[in-house]
Design a protein around this motif. Sequence first.
Motif, short mmCIF file in Angstrom:
data_model
loop_
_atom_site.label_atom_id
_atom_site.label_comp_id
_atom_site.label_asym_id
_atom_site.label_seq_id
_atom_site.Cartn_x
_atom_site.Cartn_y
_atom_site.Cartn_z
N TYR A 77 0.84 -1.20 0.00
CA TYR A 77 0.00 0.00 0.00
C TYR A 77 0.88 1.25 0.00
O TYR A 77 0.65 2.20 -0.76
CB TYR A 77 -0.90 -0.04 1.24
CG TYR A 77 -2.05 0.94 1.24
CD1 TYR A 77 -3.33 0.54 0.89
CD2 TYR A 77 -1.86 2.27 1.62
CE1 TYR A 77 -4.40 1.45 0.90
CE2 TYR A 77 -2.91 3.17 1.64
CZ TYR A 77 -4.18 2.75 1.28
OH TYR A 77 -5.22 3.65 1.29
N ASN A 80 2.81 1.99 -3.22
CA ASN A 80 2.01 2.60 -4.28
C ASN A 80 2.09 4.12 -4.25
O ASN A 80 1.67 4.78 -5.21
CB ASN A 80 0.56 2.12 -4.20
CG ASN A 80 0.30 0.89 -5.05
OD1 ASN A 80 -0.01 0.99 -6.23
ND2 ASN A 80 0.46 -0.29 -4.47
N HIS A 83 6.55 3.99 -5.39
CA HIS A 83 7.09 3.22 -6.52
C HIS A 83 6.03 2.81 -7.54
O HIS A 83 6.22 1.84 -8.26
CB HIS A 83 7.80 1.96 -6.02
CG HIS A 83 9.14 2.23 -5.40
ND1 HIS A 83 9.29 2.80 -4.17
CD2 HIS A 83 10.40 1.99 -5.87
CE1 HIS A 83 10.57 2.89 -3.88
NE2 HIS A 83 11.27 2.43 -4.88
N LYS A 84 4.92 3.52 -7.62
CA LYS A 84 3.89 3.14 -8.58
C LYS A 84 4.45 3.16 -10.00
O LYS A 84 5.06 4.13 -10.42
CB LYS A 84 2.70 4.09 -8.47
CG LYS A 84 1.47 3.60 -9.23
CD LYS A 84 0.25 4.45 -8.90
CE LYS A 84 -1.00 3.88 -9.56
NZ LYS A 84 -2.19 4.68 -9.19
N LYS A 85 4.28 2.05 -10.73
CA LYS A 85 4.81 1.85 -12.08
C LYS A 85 6.34 2.02 -12.12
O LYS A 85 6.89 2.43 -13.14
CB LYS A 85 4.15 2.80 -13.08
CG LYS A 85 2.67 2.54 -13.28
CD LYS A 85 2.09 3.40 -14.39
CE LYS A 85 0.63 3.07 -14.63
NZ LYS A 85 0.03 3.88 -15.70
N LEU A 137 -2.41 -4.86 -5.66
CA LEU A 137 -1.51 -3.77 -5.30
C LEU A 137 -0.17 -3.90 -6.02
O LEU A 137 0.41 -2.92 -6.47
CB LEU A 137 -1.28 -3.76 -3.78
CG LEU A 137 -2.45 -3.28 -2.91
CD1 LEU A 137 -2.12 -3.50 -1.44
CD2 LEU A 137 -2.77 -1.82 -3.17
N ASN A 140 -0.02 -2.69 -9.74
CA ASN A 140 0.12 -1.24 -9.90
C ASN A 140 1.57 -0.78 -9.81
O ASN A 140 1.93 0.28 -10.30
CB ASN A 140 -0.69 -0.51 -8.83
CG ASN A 140 -2.18 -0.72 -8.99
OD1 ASN A 140 -2.65 -1.00 -10.09
ND2 ASN A 140 -2.91 -0.60 -7.91
N LEU A 141 2.42 -1.59 -9.15
CA LEU A 141 3.82 -1.21 -8.97
C LEU A 141 4.67 -1.51 -10.19
O LEU A 141 5.72 -0.90 -10.39
CB LEU A 141 4.40 -1.94 -7.75
CG LEU A 141 3.76 -1.62 -6.40
CD1 LEU A 141 4.34 -2.50 -5.32
CD2 LEU A 141 3.96 -0.15 -6.04
N LYS A 143 6.26 -1.67 -13.86
CA LYS A 143 6.36 -0.92 -15.10
C LYS A 143 5.63 -1.69 -16.20
O LYS A 143 5.37 -2.89 -16.07
CB LYS A 143 7.83 -0.76 -15.50
CG LYS A 143 8.67 0.07 -14.56
CD LYS A 143 10.13 0.12 -15.03
CE LYS A 143 11.01 0.94 -14.10
NZ LYS A 143 12.42 0.93 -14.53
N LYS A 204 3.41 -7.49 -17.15
CA LYS A 204 2.42 -6.40 -17.05
C LYS A 204 1.82 -6.18 -18.45
O LYS A 204 0.60 -6.12 -18.60
CB LYS A 204 3.12 -5.14 -16.55
CG LYS A 204 2.21 -3.91 -16.46
CD LYS A 204 1.30 -3.97 -15.27
CE LYS A 204 0.57 -2.63 -15.08
NZ LYS A 204 1.48 -1.60 -14.55
#
Length: 501
Positions: A77, A80, A83-85, A137, A140-141, A143, A204
Amino acid sequence: MAKTKYENYSKEQLIAKLEKLEKKGYGLVWEDKPEKIADRCEKELPVLVEDKKKEIKKDPEKPTHFIFEGDNYHTLYTLNFTHKKGIDVIYIDPPYNTGKTDKAGKTDFRYNDRFIKKEDRFRHSTWLSFMNKRLRLAKNLLKDTGIIAISIDDNEVFNLKLLCDKIFGELNHIGTVPTIMNLKGNQDQFGFAGTHEYTLFYAKVKSKATILEFDVEEDSDDLWSNDEKGPYKKGRGILADGKEKYREDREQMYFPLLIKDDKVSLIQEEEHSKIYDKNTDTFDDDFVKLLIEKYKNKGFEVVLPINSKNELLRWTWGYDHKFQTHIKDVIVTRTKNGITLNKKQRPKLGNLPSKKPKSVLYRPEYSSGNGTNQLKEILGYEAFNNPKPIELIKDILFLTGKKDAIILDFFAGSGTTGQAVIELNKMDEGQRQCILCTNNENNICEEVTYPRLQRVINGYNDVRGIPANLKYFKTDYVPIVLTDNDKRNLVAKSTELLCIA
């Protein structure tokens, strides 16, 4: 009677929910289980607080790795926000949900502070609910070029496959790869002596992902040669097979090839243009016979795309482009049945010969006993049951990531992934960065995960350390309804999150 989350639904909402379930024709269905940690993250702001006493600084030019102590839902959580994407590779070894109990009556899977036993009728549903929250979750992290690899065994492999199809998309499935962990086989299993687990690979976005190739070892069965371009080995044949293999399917790809001194050359462009007439949609077989006779008289062997059944086929390469530019990349092999032609397969790793990983992962070093012995050698005692062997994780990370990849393991356990990253960086001078997330049940994070990486970095017994840097964080919360003191606390802790990012 216990309350449910549907208690406050209106009649219309309940009808809409039922209609949605009725429309669902295929897929995995489970009962979503409420989870304390997930509920808490909705009511309080999760943050990470550094334990400065555990920081290790060895070389400012080397990457800084992270250990996050706490529930992995909490850390995912939080990641996010930071380090999101931004993650290249995720590797996890989640609980296998075997339901078996140890001497203390504990299983490998704990949910809401309760160990889930084999006789629990909702065991699989509870596990799926647990994994679903975390994998969503985790997605979403990643790439767009990112890959996730998951170790699992027979207890949940098929449920996990369907769950990952739902979350990552069936078309992004790269492979469900049996991974040999015990070549002799587990003799305690009924019916068959189990030798393997599985590793599931998902992208991804599959079209943007890359799986690298292994370096060819000196004792490999793959036979490599060298020419002016570098190393190569015999690749697939250039005679078409399968669908659309006949000359009528690709008219311009039917023509004779010339061989002299085991080197391949082409007929003249003007000669090629006369073999097939577009206007009449016919082949001039009499002209082909004249060509064969002409070049035989000049000392050439002439090869047409014909199979053992004397069917007229075509080449996989076209005259105008592929043959013109790759004519020297054809290997001539003589057999009792005549001449076969294959393309030269070049390595993808610079000048190093390489080979595509097979759909079964096996090396003697993958033996599960090796993982136990490796950790015992570092810490001096058996601190963890059957950790993954270091070579298996190194190979998985090598295949799925670049030298500067950011790698996440949110079921870090004994820290094998962290050691694998540090050793890979030493091996190829990489700059990979590792983020490890694990709870501190039975003090595993403080007494196993951290000491393991500490000794890998600083050295242990007669083994020299590998320079790297490490930071240690613990999970914490800040109330959403903030007093002035809470606000100051949040600002201070947010600063640490920004430093992580």
